[in-house]
Enzyme design. Sequence first.
Site, PDB file in Angstrom:
ATOM      1  CG  HIS A 239      -0.127   8.125   3.481  1.00 18.69           C
ATOM      2  ND1 HIS A 239      -0.955   7.033   3.582  1.00 18.69           N
ATOM      3  CD2 HIS A 239       0.059   8.320   2.163  1.00 18.69           C
ATOM      4  CE1 HIS A 239      -1.246   6.592   2.369  1.00 18.69           C
ATOM      5  NE2 HIS A 239      -0.645   7.367   1.486  1.00 18.69           N
TER       6      HIS A 239
ATOM      7  CG  HIS B 202       3.325   7.673  -2.020  1.00 15.61           C
ATOM      8  ND1 HIS B 202       3.070   6.334  -2.274  1.00 15.61           N
ATOM      9  CD2 HIS B 202       2.147   8.203  -1.603  1.00 15.61           C
ATOM     10  CE1 HIS B 202       1.798   6.076  -2.037  1.00 15.61           C
ATOM     11  NE2 HIS B 202       1.211   7.199  -1.630  1.00 15.61           N
TER      12      HIS B 202
ATOM     13  CB  THR C 115      -1.051   1.928  -7.596  1.00 18.22           C
ATOM     14  OG1 THR C 115      -1.980   2.850  -7.036  1.00 18.22           O
ATOM     15  CG2 THR C 115      -1.762   1.059  -8.605  1.00 18.22           C
TER      16      THR C 115
ATOM     17  CE1 TYR D 149      -2.551   2.442  -2.709  1.00 17.44           C
ATOM     18  CE2 TYR D 149      -3.769   2.022  -4.731  1.00 17.44           C
ATOM     19  CZ  TYR D 149      -3.322   2.902  -3.771  1.00 17.44           C
ATOM     20  OH  TYR D 149      -3.649   4.228  -3.875  1.00 17.44           O
TER      21      TYR D 149
ATOM     22  NE  ARG E 277      -6.449   3.749  -7.491  1.00 17.59           N
ATOM     23  CZ  ARG E 277      -6.023   4.878  -6.922  1.00 17.59           C
ATOM     24  NH1 ARG E 277      -4.871   5.422  -7.313  1.00 17.59           N
ATOM     25  NH2 ARG E 277      -6.731   5.438  -5.961  1.00 17.59           N
TER      26      ARG E 277
ATOM     27  CG  HIS F  18      -5.720   3.495  -0.558  1.00 18.41           C
ATOM     28  ND1 HIS F  18      -5.206   4.626  -1.148  1.00 18.41           N
ATOM     29  CD2 HIS F  18      -6.758   3.094  -1.348  1.00 18.41           C
ATOM     30  CE1 HIS F  18      -5.896   4.904  -2.245  1.00 18.41           C
ATOM     31  NE2 HIS F  18      -6.844   3.981  -2.383  1.00 18.41           N
TER      32      HIS F  18
ATOM     33  CG  HIS G  81      -6.436   8.222   1.249  1.00 21.42           C
ATOM     34  ND1 HIS G  81      -5.420   9.105   1.567  1.00 21.42           N
ATOM     35  CD2 HIS G  81      -5.848   7.173   0.600  1.00 21.42           C
ATOM     36  CE1 HIS G  81      -4.264   8.591   1.126  1.00 21.42           C
ATOM     37  NE2 HIS G  81      -4.496   7.438   0.554  1.00 21.42           N
TER      38      HIS G  81
ATOM     39  CG  ASP H 203      -1.454  10.329  -0.783  1.00 31.04           C
ATOM     40  OD1 ASP H 203      -0.628   9.402  -0.711  1.00 31.04           O
ATOM     41  OD2 ASP H 203      -2.395  10.345  -1.590  1.00 31.04           O
TER      42      ASP H 203
ATOM     43  CB  SER I 283      -0.254   9.399  -8.592  1.00 31.61           C
ATOM     44  OG  SER I 283      -1.028   8.294  -8.141  1.00 31.61           O
TER      45      SER I 283
END
Length: 395
Positions: free
Chosen positions: A71, A73, A109, A140, A173, A205, A234, A293, A297
Site C-alpha cells: 500500500h 502512494h 482520494t 476511492y 470521503r 480502505h 487501516h 500507506d 496524506s
Amino acid sequence: MRPAEPQENRLLTLLRVGRIYAPEPLEANDILFADGRIAALGRDLEIPAGWPVRVVEARHLTAVPAFIDQHVHVTGGGGEGGCGTRCPEITAYEIASMGIGTVVGVLGTDSISRSPADLLAKVRGLRAEGISAFMYTGAYRVPPPTLTGDLQRDLAWIPEVIGLGELAISDHRSSQPRQDEVERIVSDTRVGAMLAGKLGICHFHLGDGKRGLEPLRRLLSETEIPAEQVIPTHVNRHRDLLEEAADYALTFDANVDVTAFDDADEDDLSGFGAVSRLLRRGVPVERITMSSDCNGSLPEFDDRGAYIGMRVAGNTTLIADWQRLVREEVLPLEQALGLISGNVARVLGLHASKGRLAIGFDADVTLLDSELQPQQTFVAGKCVYDASRTERSPP
C-alpha cells in the site's frame, strides 16, 4: 590478454552472509543469484574457476526475503485541502533503503489530478530503477477509474495491475457505495483476474465511519466470493474497528492489513500495538499483514468533516514497528517476517516467486544488521540499495 570483467557486470552474484532466514532459519550461509533468481543455497559454496561471479562478502549480516509493501502512494496522495496539499511522489531510494523490494501503488482520494495512467507510468519508472512494482486499478471512488475503461480489461491486459484498490468504505470521503455496487466490483475484479491468471485482490480502505467492516461482512456472508479475494486495510484506525477486524478475521478466516501509522495517537493503535492486539485475540499471524500507506496524506478534519491540516506518511514507521515486534519478543524473527514479506506475497498472489528465499524464487533479498536495520537490498539479483554508498538512488 583480456582485462578482468568488472564485478558489477558479472552474470552471477554470490552472497556470503552470516545467517539466512527463508523465513525459517537455514543451515546455508551462501546464496547464488543467476538471471534474477535464486540458483543455489548452501554452505560455503564453491564456484568453478572462470565463472563470471560477483562475490559479496557480508558475513556480519543476516539475509531475509526482501520486504513487500502492498500500500504505497507512489505518485503521492493527498489533495483533500486543495492542490497545495498534494503529497510528493516516492523515490526508488526511499523504497529500497527500508529493505523493501516490492511495492504496490495505489490511488486514494484524488483520482482527478492523478490518474491510473499516471500510476502505471510511475510503476514502470520504478521498475526501470530496479524496484519490483505493481499497482491496483481504481481509487476511492465508485465507479472505479480504470486504464482501459473496464476493470476486467485492466486486469486481463495490463501485467502490472494485480487488483483493485484502494476502494473506500465507511469513510466520509468515499462514494458511499451501495452493497450491490461493492459486490459487482469485487466480482468483476475476480473474473478479470481469473482470465489473466492472477489472484485479483480487492484492497479496501477503511475509514472511521460507523459501518466499519459491515460491507465486507455482508459480501462474504451473502455471496460466493471467497475471503481471500478481499483485504481491508487501516483496520487499526480506532479501537472498535480493530476489535471488529479481529472478529472478522476469525469468523471468515480472512486477512486483515494493519497500517503503520506515523500519527498513531495511542501505542495500541500503532502498527506494533495493533499486531500485538490481533495476536492476543487469537488471530493467526498468517492472517495479518502490515503496510505503510507511504506518501499518502495524514489529513485532519474537524467534527463537521472540514479539512484543517495534513502531514505526509513515510515508510520508516513500518520498519520501526516491525523491528519492535521482534525486539520485544512479540514474534520470533521467522514469524515476524511474514507480516511484511511472505504473508503479503500470499495475499497478493505473488507467493510463487516472492516472500521466500528458495531456489527458483526471485532473487529479492534484504541484508539486516544485528539491530534489524536494512544494510543492502537486492531485487532480481541486483543491488538497489547499499548503506555504505552515498548516492541517493539505485545504481
